[in-house]
Design a protein around this motif. Structure first.
Motif, PDB file in Angstrom:
ATOM      1  N   SER A 147       6.778  19.802  -2.499  1.00  0.00           N
ATOM      2  CA  SER A 147       7.554  18.655  -2.015  1.00  0.00           C
ATOM      3  C   SER A 147       6.826  17.931  -0.883  1.00  0.00           C
ATOM      4  O   SER A 147       6.874  16.694  -0.787  1.00  0.00           O
ATOM      5  CB  SER A 147       8.939  19.109  -1.538  1.00  0.00           C
ATOM      6  N   VAL A 148       6.140  18.693  -0.044  1.00  0.00           N
ATOM      7  CA  VAL A 148       5.356  18.092   1.052  1.00  0.00           C
ATOM      8  C   VAL A 148       4.137  17.367   0.482  1.00  0.00           C
ATOM      9  O   VAL A 148       3.812  16.243   0.893  1.00  0.00           O
ATOM     10  CB  VAL A 148       4.916  19.166   2.067  1.00  0.00           C
ATOM     11  N   LEU A 149       3.467  18.006  -0.473  1.00  0.00           N
ATOM     12  CA  LEU A 149       2.316  17.369  -1.115  1.00  0.00           C
ATOM     13  C   LEU A 149       2.733  16.071  -1.794  1.00  0.00           C
ATOM     14  O   LEU A 149       2.013  15.070  -1.751  1.00  0.00           O
ATOM     15  CB  LEU A 149       1.684  18.317  -2.138  1.00  0.00           C
ATOM     16  N   SER A 150       3.900  16.072  -2.416  1.00  0.00           N
ATOM     17  CA  SER A 150       4.409  14.871  -3.068  1.00  0.00           C
ATOM     18  C   SER A 150       4.634  13.754  -2.051  1.00  0.00           C
ATOM     19  O   SER A 150       4.339  12.575  -2.315  1.00  0.00           O
ATOM     20  CB  SER A 150       5.711  15.186  -3.802  1.00  0.00           C
ATOM     21  N   ASN A 151       5.136  14.117  -0.899  1.00  0.00           N
ATOM     22  CA  ASN A 151       5.391  13.147   0.172  1.00  0.00           C
ATOM     23  C   ASN A 151       4.074  12.567   0.698  1.00  0.00           C
ATOM     24  O   ASN A 151       3.948  11.351   0.887  1.00  0.00           O
ATOM     25  CB  ASN A 151       6.165  13.824   1.301  1.00  0.00           C
ATOM     26  N   LEU A 152       3.080  13.434   0.938  1.00  0.00           N
ATOM     27  CA  LEU A 152       1.781  12.971   1.423  1.00  0.00           C
ATOM     28  C   LEU A 152       1.094  12.090   0.378  1.00  0.00           C
ATOM     29  O   LEU A 152       0.444  11.094   0.707  1.00  0.00           O
ATOM     30  CB  LEU A 152       0.898  14.173   1.773  1.00  0.00           C
ATOM     31  N   ASN A 153       1.261  12.469  -0.886  1.00  0.00           N
ATOM     32  CA  ASN A 153       0.729  11.668  -1.987  1.00  0.00           C
ATOM     33  C   ASN A 153       1.334  10.260  -1.959  1.00  0.00           C
ATOM     34  O   ASN A 153       0.620   9.256  -2.111  1.00  0.00           O
ATOM     35  CB  ASN A 153       1.054  12.365  -3.308  1.00  0.00           C
ATOM     36  N   ALA A 154       2.641  10.188  -1.749  1.00  0.00           N
ATOM     37  CA  ALA A 154       3.330   8.899  -1.729  1.00  0.00           C
ATOM     38  C   ALA A 154       2.867   8.053  -0.537  1.00  0.00           C
ATOM     39  O   ALA A 154       2.710   6.830  -0.663  1.00  0.00           O
ATOM     40  CB  ALA A 154       4.839   9.115  -1.673  1.00  0.00           C
ATOM     41  N   ILE A 155       2.644   8.688   0.603  1.00  0.00           N
ATOM     42  CA  ILE A 155       2.164   7.960   1.786  1.00  0.00           C
ATOM     43  C   ILE A 155       0.811   7.317   1.496  1.00  0.00           C
ATOM     44  O   ILE A 155       0.571   6.149   1.803  1.00  0.00           O
ATOM     45  CB  ILE A 155       2.054   8.902   3.001  1.00  0.00           C
ATOM     46  N   TYR A 156      -0.070   8.095   0.869  1.00  0.00           N
ATOM     47  CA  TYR A 156      -1.400   7.568   0.560  1.00  0.00           C
ATOM     48  C   TYR A 156      -1.293   6.403  -0.428  1.00  0.00           C
ATOM     49  O   TYR A 156      -1.922   5.353  -0.246  1.00  0.00           O
ATOM     50  CB  TYR A 156      -2.293   8.674  -0.003  1.00  0.00           C
ATOM     51  N   LYS A 157      -0.492   6.571  -1.463  1.00  0.00           N
ATOM     52  CA  LYS A 157      -0.366   5.524  -2.486  1.00  0.00           C
ATOM     53  C   LYS A 157       0.272   4.261  -1.906  1.00  0.00           C
ATOM     54  O   LYS A 157      -0.164   3.143  -2.198  1.00  0.00           O
ATOM     55  CB  LYS A 157       0.475   6.030  -3.657  1.00  0.00           C
ATOM     56  N   ASP A 158       1.291   4.432  -1.059  1.00  0.00           N
ATOM     57  CA  ASP A 158       2.042   3.288  -0.535  1.00  0.00           C
ATOM     58  C   ASP A 158       1.291   2.536   0.566  1.00  0.00           C
ATOM     59  O   ASP A 158       1.361   1.299   0.626  1.00  0.00           O
ATOM     60  CB  ASP A 158       3.394   3.750   0.025  1.00  0.00           C
ATOM     61  N   LEU A 159       0.605   3.275   1.434  1.00  0.00           N
ATOM     62  CA  LEU A 159       0.079   2.654   2.654  1.00  0.00           C
ATOM     63  C   LEU A 159      -1.441   2.594   2.750  1.00  0.00           C
ATOM     64  O   LEU A 159      -1.981   1.756   3.470  1.00  0.00           O
ATOM     65  CB  LEU A 159       0.606   3.406   3.889  1.00  0.00           C
ATOM     66  N   ILE A 160      -2.131   3.472   2.058  1.00  0.00           N
ATOM     67  CA  ILE A 160      -3.582   3.576   2.246  1.00  0.00           C
ATOM     68  C   ILE A 160      -4.367   2.982   1.089  1.00  0.00           C
ATOM     69  O   ILE A 160      -5.313   2.209   1.282  1.00  0.00           O
ATOM     70  CB  ILE A 160      -4.003   5.054   2.441  1.00  0.00           C
ATOM     71  N   SER A 161      -3.980   3.319  -0.128  1.00  0.00           N
ATOM     72  CA  SER A 161      -4.823   2.964  -1.274  1.00  0.00           C
ATOM     73  C   SER A 161      -4.941   1.459  -1.494  1.00  0.00           C
ATOM     74  O   SER A 161      -5.893   0.994  -2.120  1.00  0.00           O
ATOM     75  CB  SER A 161      -4.308   3.638  -2.547  1.00  0.00           C
ATOM     76  N   ASN A 162      -3.996   0.686  -0.964  1.00  0.00           N
ATOM     77  CA  ASN A 162      -4.028  -0.765  -1.164  1.00  0.00           C
ATOM     78  C   ASN A 162      -4.747  -1.515  -0.046  1.00  0.00           C
ATOM     79  O   ASN A 162      -4.850  -2.743  -0.095  1.00  0.00           O
ATOM     80  CB  ASN A 162      -2.592  -1.309  -1.287  1.00  0.00           C
ATOM     81  N   LEU A 163      -5.237  -0.806   0.944  1.00  0.00           N
ATOM     82  CA  LEU A 163      -5.879  -1.467   2.084  1.00  0.00           C
ATOM     83  C   LEU A 163      -7.250  -2.045   1.739  1.00  0.00           C
ATOM     84  O   LEU A 163      -7.685  -3.032   2.325  1.00  0.00           O
ATOM     85  CB  LEU A 163      -6.034  -0.477   3.246  1.00  0.00           C
ATOM     86  N   GLY A 164      -7.936  -1.425   0.820  1.00  0.00           N
ATOM     87  CA  GLY A 164      -9.280  -1.885   0.483  1.00  0.00           C
ATOM     88  C   GLY A 164      -9.688  -1.313  -0.853  1.00  0.00           C
ATOM     89  O   GLY A 164      -8.845  -0.849  -1.627  1.00  0.00           O
ATOM     90  N   PRO A 165     -10.979  -1.327  -1.139  1.00  0.00           N
ATOM     91  CA  PRO A 165     -11.455  -0.735  -2.398  1.00  0.00           C
ATOM     92  C   PRO A 165     -10.980   0.713  -2.525  1.00  0.00           C
ATOM     93  O   PRO A 165     -11.128   1.506  -1.583  1.00  0.00           O
ATOM     94  CB  PRO A 165     -12.976  -0.814  -2.273  1.00  0.00           C
TER      95      PRO A 165
END
Length: 209
Positions: A129-147
């Motif tokens: 459940s924690v890994l799922s949350n961290l995964n969502a944070i990366y997808k929502d906030l980090i992966s769209n910042l740049g390449p």
């Protein structure tokens, strides 16, 4: 106390190397080769208030995998450089630059990490459940910042949801380490002009494990 010194920057860079190394291994093998290193990398994401790099990453022993990977990446005489790890580190540094320049993303990131910290009152850092949350944070906030960081590996491993969650959680940890590295004076040119000093420091750090 100032942490703008080679020893502190080495710790932060080793944390980047550790996250990148574990991403590569999980992507190609489907399993994490070192659970303590994996957990230490993820726990570092939660340390948003600490100034000490060593405290953030849990001590020298927690970064043993990172120090070894760092030597492989920097010491050309070893001929062991993993170009996938190099690529992931370059990607982390590129995202860090975008993140640091985006105040709203940084604020949202802080809020989302606080949510995970509350979750840790009930679950371990490597709980699904924690890994799922961290995964969502990366997808929502980090992966769209740049390449996007393109992760290469075994397709049968990369298709598994749990593997994807672990990889994105580690990439988040790597970006966190990159932010710290930059904050305490890390610059790309040091990887060229201070390489020998970094290699020497890394060998000293390994002796402290």
């Amino acid at each position: 106390m100032s942490f703008h010194n080679l020893q502190s920057r080495n710790i932060a860079f080793a944390a980047m190397c550790q996250a990148a190394y574990l991403v590569d291994k999980i992507a190609t093998k489907g399993i994490c080769p070192d659970a303590p290193a994996f957990n230490a990398s993820l726990r570092s994401i939660m340390h948003t208030e600490s100034d000490s790099p060593l405290e953030i990453f849990g001590g020298y022993e927690s970064l043993q995998v990172g120090f070894k990977s760092m030597l492989e990446q920097l010491d050309n005489s070893s001929n062991k450089r993993n170009m996938q790890v190099t690529k992931y580190i370059i990607g982390m540094l590129a995202i860090e630059k975008k993140l640091t320049a985006n105040g709203s993303a940084l604020n949202l990131l802080g809020e989302r990490i606080n949510q995970v910290q509350r979750q840790l009152a009930h679950f371990e850092i490597d709980d699904s459940s924690v890994l799922s949350n961290l995964n969502a944070i990366y997808k929502d906030l980090i992966s769209n910042l740049g390449p996007k960081i393109q992760v290469n590996g075994n397709p049968s491993c990369l298709q598994q949801e749990q593997t994807q969650h672990k990889i994105r959680a580690l990439l988040l940890a790597g970006v966190r380490a990159a932010v710290l590295w930059r904050q305490i004076g890390g610059k790309r040119r040091q990887l060229l002009f201070s390489r020998k000093a970094m290699i020497y420091q890394t060998k000293q750090d390994l002796h402290r494990v």
